[in-house]
Design an enzyme around this catalytic site. Structure first.
Site, mmCIF file in Angstrom:
data_model
loop_
_atom_site.group_PDB
_atom_site.id
_atom_site.type_symbol
_atom_site.label_atom_id
_atom_site.label_comp_id
_atom_site.label_asym_id
_atom_site.label_seq_id
_atom_site.Cartn_x
_atom_site.Cartn_y
_atom_site.Cartn_z
ATOM 1 N N GLU A 104 39.796 32.343 62.888
ATOM 2 C CA GLU A 104 39.261 33.711 62.995
ATOM 3 C C GLU A 104 38.454 34.118 61.760
ATOM 4 O OE1 GLU A 104 42.169 36.893 62.751
ATOM 5 O OE2 GLU A 104 43.476 35.664 61.518
ATOM 6 N N HIS A 138 43.328 40.295 39.487
ATOM 7 C CA HIS A 138 43.544 41.723 39.694
ATOM 8 C C HIS A 138 43.747 42.079 41.169
ATOM 9 C CE1 HIS A 138 42.245 46.100 38.639
ATOM 10 N NE2 HIS A 138 42.928 46.072 39.759
ATOM 11 N N GLU A 176 39.410 54.411 39.814
ATOM 12 C CA GLU A 176 38.334 53.539 40.306
ATOM 13 C C GLU A 176 37.301 54.330 41.116
ATOM 14 O OE1 GLU A 176 37.964 50.730 39.127
ATOM 15 O OE2 GLU A 176 39.940 49.954 38.592
ATOM 16 N N HIS A 226 40.976 49.243 47.998
ATOM 17 C CA HIS A 226 41.325 48.321 46.909
ATOM 18 C C HIS A 226 42.833 48.104 46.906
ATOM 19 C CE1 HIS A 226 41.692 46.418 43.063
ATOM 20 N NE2 HIS A 226 42.319 47.436 42.533
ATOM 21 N N HIS A 259 46.232 45.027 45.804
ATOM 22 C CA HIS A 259 46.668 43.929 44.930
ATOM 23 C C HIS A 259 47.480 42.896 45.721
ATOM 24 C CE1 HIS A 259 46.689 46.907 41.228
ATOM 25 N NE2 HIS A 259 45.477 46.645 41.667
HETATM 26 ZN ZN ZN Z 1 43.715 47.573 40.947
#
Ligand code: ZN
Length: 281
Positions: free
Chosen positions: A170, A211, A116, A140, A142
Site C-alpha cells: 500500500e 525527532h 512549531e 507533527h 514522535h
Molecule cells: Zn516534536
C-alpha cells in the site's frame, strides 16, 4: 450548541486522542493544526473573541492572510485534549499581512500556540498553494520506529522512501510522491520551518532526524492515516533488520511501476534505482 459539537472540532479532538493512544505523544510531544473552511469560520463565529492582542508569528505567511486555524498549545499534552480542549488548544486568526496572529478561542488558562507554529504555517502556505486549497491539516508526531531508523539508515529522501515503500504494497499508493528527510536541526525556529516547507513542495511527509515526522493532508482521516501508514512500514522495517541484515526477497522496481500503473499513481523514477546489494543501506 457547544463548540465541541461542531464537526471539525470533534475531528481535531479525536485525532489528538488517536495519536496519544498510538504512543506518538509522550509528555507534551507533537502538535496539530487545521485550516478552517469559510463555512466553518461562520459556524464558530459566535464563540470567537476578536479583541485579542496581535502577536508576531516569527515568519511571514502572506498567502494565509485572513485564514483561521485550530492548533494545539505549546507545552500542552495530547492526552489532555479530549478532557479539556479549551485549555489545550486554540483557534487563531492570521492578520492581513500574514506576519501576526491573535487567539480567538481556547487556551483559557493562558499559554501560546504550539512552539512549531512557524513550521506549521509555512507548511500550510506551501500546501494550500500546491494542492489548490485542498490540504488543510499539518500533523507533527514522535513515532518511535521512524525515529529509530534515522539512526541506522542514510538520511536521504531516496533511501527512506524506497526502504519504506518496500515494507508494504500500500505504501507507494498512500505516499506516491515519497518522503523527504531533514538532518538534525534545532526545533521551533524559522530555519527548520524553511527546510521542512521546502520538502513539502515535493512531498506530503517529512522526517526530522532523531525527532519525528510531519504529515500534510486534506482532512483528519487522510493525514492521520498517512502518519500511521509510514510508521507501520517503519515498524516492519525495524523488525526485518532486527532479524537479518539482508532481505531474501522484496518488492522490485518493476513491481512498483506495475502497482503505479494499476492504481493510477505516479512514482518518481529516482526512487526506483537498482540496488547493488540486498543488505541494509
Ligand atoms: Zn516534536
Amino acid at each position: 450548541m457547544e463548540i465541541t459539537e461542531i464537526s471539525f472540532v470533534r475531528g481535531f479532538i479525536r485525532m489528538c486522542n488517536d495519536g496519544w493512544e498510538q504512543g506518538w505523544h509522550e509528555r507534551n510531544g507533537g502538535n496539530l493544526s487545521y485550516r478552517l473552511k469559510p463555512e466553518e469560520v461562520e459556524e464558530i463565529r459566535p464563540f470567537l473573541n476578536t479583541n485579542g492582542e496581535w502577536k508576531e508569528i516569527g515568519t511571514d505567511v502572506p498567502k494565509l492572510s485572513g485564514e483561521y486555524f485550530m492548533v494545539t498549545g505549546s507545552g500542552k499534552y495530547f492526552r489532555n485534549v479530549i478532557l479539556d480542549p479549551a485549555d489545550s488548544t486554540c483557534i487563531l486568526e492570521i492578520d492581513e499581512t500574514g506576519s501576526k496572529y491573535r487567539i480567538c478561542w481556547g487556551l483559557v488558562h493562558g499559554g501560546r500556540p504550539t512552539s512549531e507554529l512557524p513550521s506549521h504555517l509555512m507548511n500550510h502556505e506551501v500546501k494550500k498553494d500546491i494542492s489548490k486549497g485542498k490540504h488543510r491539516v499539518i500533523y507533527h508526531a514522535h513515532p518511535a520506529n521512524v525515529i529509530a531508523l534515522t539512526f541506522v539508515l542514510p538520511l536521504t529522501d531516496e533511501v527512506f522512501t524506497r526502504e519504506l515503500w518496500e515494507m508494504a504494497t500500500e505504501c507507494p499508493i498512500v505516499f506516491p510522491s515519497g518522503i523527504g528527510v531533514v538532518g538534525w536541526m534545532v526545533p521551533g525556529g524559522r530555519e527548520i520551518a524553511v527546510a521542512t516547507s521546502e520538502l513539502m513542495k515535493q512531498y506530503d511527509v517529512a522526517i526530522w532526524a532523531h525527532h519525528g515526522m510531519f504529515c500534510s493532508g486534506e482532512d483528519f482521516d487522510l493525514t492521520f492515516g498517512l502518519m500511521h501508514t509510514v510508521e507501520k512500514a517503519a515498524e516492519i522495517l525495524v523488525k526485518v533488520y532486527s532479524m537479518t541484515n539482508a532481505k531474501r526477497q522484496t518488492i522490485t522496481p518493476q513491481d512498483f511501476r506495475d502497482v503505479a500503473r494499476d492504481f493510477h499513481v505516479t512514482v518518481p523514477e529516482k526512487f526506483l534505482y537498482e540496488k547493488s546489494s540486498p543488505e541494509r543501506p
